[in-house]
Design a protein around this motif. Structure first.
Motif, PDB file in Angstrom:
ATOM      1  N   LEU A 159       0.827  -1.199   0.000  1.00  0.00           N
ATOM      2  CA  LEU A 159       0.000   0.000   0.000  1.00  0.00           C
ATOM      3  C   LEU A 159       0.869   1.259   0.000  1.00  0.00           C
ATOM      4  O   LEU A 159       0.628   2.199  -0.765  1.00  0.00           O
ATOM      5  N   ASP A 160       1.896   1.275   0.841  1.00  0.00           N
ATOM      6  CA  ASP A 160       2.807   2.420   0.917  1.00  0.00           C
ATOM      7  C   ASP A 160       3.455   2.690  -0.443  1.00  0.00           C
ATOM      8  O   ASP A 160       3.536   3.842  -0.871  1.00  0.00           O
ATOM      9  N   TRP A 161       3.909   1.643  -1.121  1.00  0.00           N
ATOM     10  CA  TRP A 161       4.535   1.830  -2.432  1.00  0.00           C
ATOM     11  C   TRP A 161       3.548   2.405  -3.440  1.00  0.00           C
ATOM     12  O   TRP A 161       3.880   3.289  -4.218  1.00  0.00           O
ATOM     13  N   ALA A 162       2.306   1.917  -3.434  1.00  0.00           N
ATOM     14  CA  ALA A 162       1.293   2.441  -4.356  1.00  0.00           C
ATOM     15  C   ALA A 162       1.042   3.920  -4.080  1.00  0.00           C
ATOM     16  O   ALA A 162       0.949   4.723  -5.017  1.00  0.00           O
ATOM     17  N   VAL A 163       0.954   4.308  -2.806  1.00  0.00           N
ATOM     18  CA  VAL A 163       0.751   5.714  -2.443  1.00  0.00           C
ATOM     19  C   VAL A 163       1.943   6.546  -2.896  1.00  0.00           C
ATOM     20  O   VAL A 163       1.784   7.590  -3.545  1.00  0.00           O
ATOM     21  N   SER A 203      -1.031  12.421   1.189  1.00  0.00           N
ATOM     22  CA  SER A 203      -1.974  12.435   2.308  1.00  0.00           C
ATOM     23  C   SER A 203      -3.195  11.620   1.927  1.00  0.00           C
ATOM     24  O   SER A 203      -3.942  11.993   1.020  1.00  0.00           O
ATOM     25  N   VAL A 204      -3.396  10.513   2.608  1.00  0.00           N
ATOM     26  CA  VAL A 204      -4.485   9.602   2.295  1.00  0.00           C
ATOM     27  C   VAL A 204      -5.680   9.910   3.190  1.00  0.00           C
ATOM     28  O   VAL A 204      -5.554   9.988   4.407  1.00  0.00           O
ATOM     29  N   LYS A 216     -12.178  12.675  -9.051  1.00  0.00           N
ATOM     30  CA  LYS A 216     -12.585  12.154  -7.745  1.00  0.00           C
ATOM     31  C   LYS A 216     -11.448  12.149  -6.736  1.00  0.00           C
ATOM     32  O   LYS A 216     -11.658  11.804  -5.575  1.00  0.00           O
ATOM     33  N   GLY A 217     -10.234  12.501  -7.161  1.00  0.00           N
ATOM     34  CA  GLY A 217      -9.092  12.472  -6.241  1.00  0.00           C
ATOM     35  C   GLY A 217      -8.778  11.077  -5.752  1.00  0.00           C
ATOM     36  O   GLY A 217      -8.482  10.866  -4.583  1.00  0.00           O
ATOM     37  N   LYS A 218      -8.859  10.095  -6.681  1.00  0.00           N
ATOM     38  CA  LYS A 218      -8.630   8.702  -6.305  1.00  0.00           C
ATOM     39  C   LYS A 218      -7.567   8.064  -7.200  1.00  0.00           C
ATOM     40  O   LYS A 218      -7.521   8.321  -8.401  1.00  0.00           O
ATOM     41  N   VAL A 249      -8.092   7.127  -1.645  1.00  0.00           N
ATOM     42  CA  VAL A 249      -8.728   8.435  -1.726  1.00  0.00           C
ATOM     43  C   VAL A 249      -7.740   9.443  -1.140  1.00  0.00           C
ATOM     44  O   VAL A 249      -7.338   9.341   0.013  1.00  0.00           O
ATOM     45  N   ILE A 250      -7.332  10.391  -1.975  1.00  0.00           N
ATOM     46  CA  ILE A 250      -6.340  11.384  -1.576  1.00  0.00           C
ATOM     47  C   ILE A 250      -7.036  12.494  -0.785  1.00  0.00           C
ATOM     48  O   ILE A 250      -8.103  12.976  -1.170  1.00  0.00           O
ATOM     49  N   ALA A 251      -6.419  12.902   0.313  1.00  0.00           N
ATOM     50  CA  ALA A 251      -6.986  13.970   1.140  1.00  0.00           C
ATOM     51  C   ALA A 251      -6.901  15.287   0.390  1.00  0.00           C
ATOM     52  O   ALA A 251      -5.858  15.641  -0.164  1.00  0.00           O
ATOM     53  N   ALA A 252      -8.010  16.009   0.350  1.00  0.00           N
ATOM     54  CA  ALA A 252      -8.061  17.315  -0.322  1.00  0.00           C
ATOM     55  C   ALA A 252      -7.470  18.377   0.593  1.00  0.00           C
ATOM     56  O   ALA A 252      -7.725  18.389   1.791  1.00  0.00           O
TER      57      ALA A 252
END
Length: 120
Positions: A48-52, A64-65, A93-95, A113-116
């Motif tokens: 998950l960290d690598w994908a982010v 920022s997730v 959608k910020g995804k 989902v990325i934090a706005a």
């Protein structure tokens, strides 16, 4: 980004909406230490960290997730594995949608989902 904690990128393909990486999951990555006795497995949180990290860096987001959606880990990712990481960006959608695979083998997938920032 700490390079030594990332997998080796063997190949990279990019478009405006997708990033595809071929990754070498080397046995000497520190994430395998102690996870698990008898058979080392790459932790899902590392995937998950690598994908982010890769997704946010490529598409210009702050890392920022806000939340995770439909997170699935289907098969164990073992040392010495090579995998494709496909990350798709839905800017409206910020995804970010990600999937780890090797041919027909699916390792893990989900939506981030990325934090706005700066929204009122």
């Amino acid at each position: 980004m700490i390079k030594s904690l990332l997998p080796q990128v063997l190949a990279r393909e990019e478009t405006d909406t997708e990033l595809k990486l071929r990754l070498a999951i080397d046995a000497d990555l520190p994430f395998f230490d102690g996870h698990f006795p008898g058979q080392s497995v790459l932790p899902g949180v590392t995937q998950l960290d690598w994908a982010v990290r890769f997704g946010c860096e490529h598409f210009g987001y702050d890392a920022s997730v806000a939340s995770l959606e439909v997170l699935k880990f289907q098969q164990l990712m073992l040392p010495g594995t090579e995998v494709d990481l496909l990350i798709s960006n839905n800017a409206a959608k910020g995804k970010l949608t990600f999937a780890y695979s090797d041919g027909e083998r699916r390792f893990g997938s989900g939506r981030i989902v990325i934090a706005a920032h700066g929204d009122s």
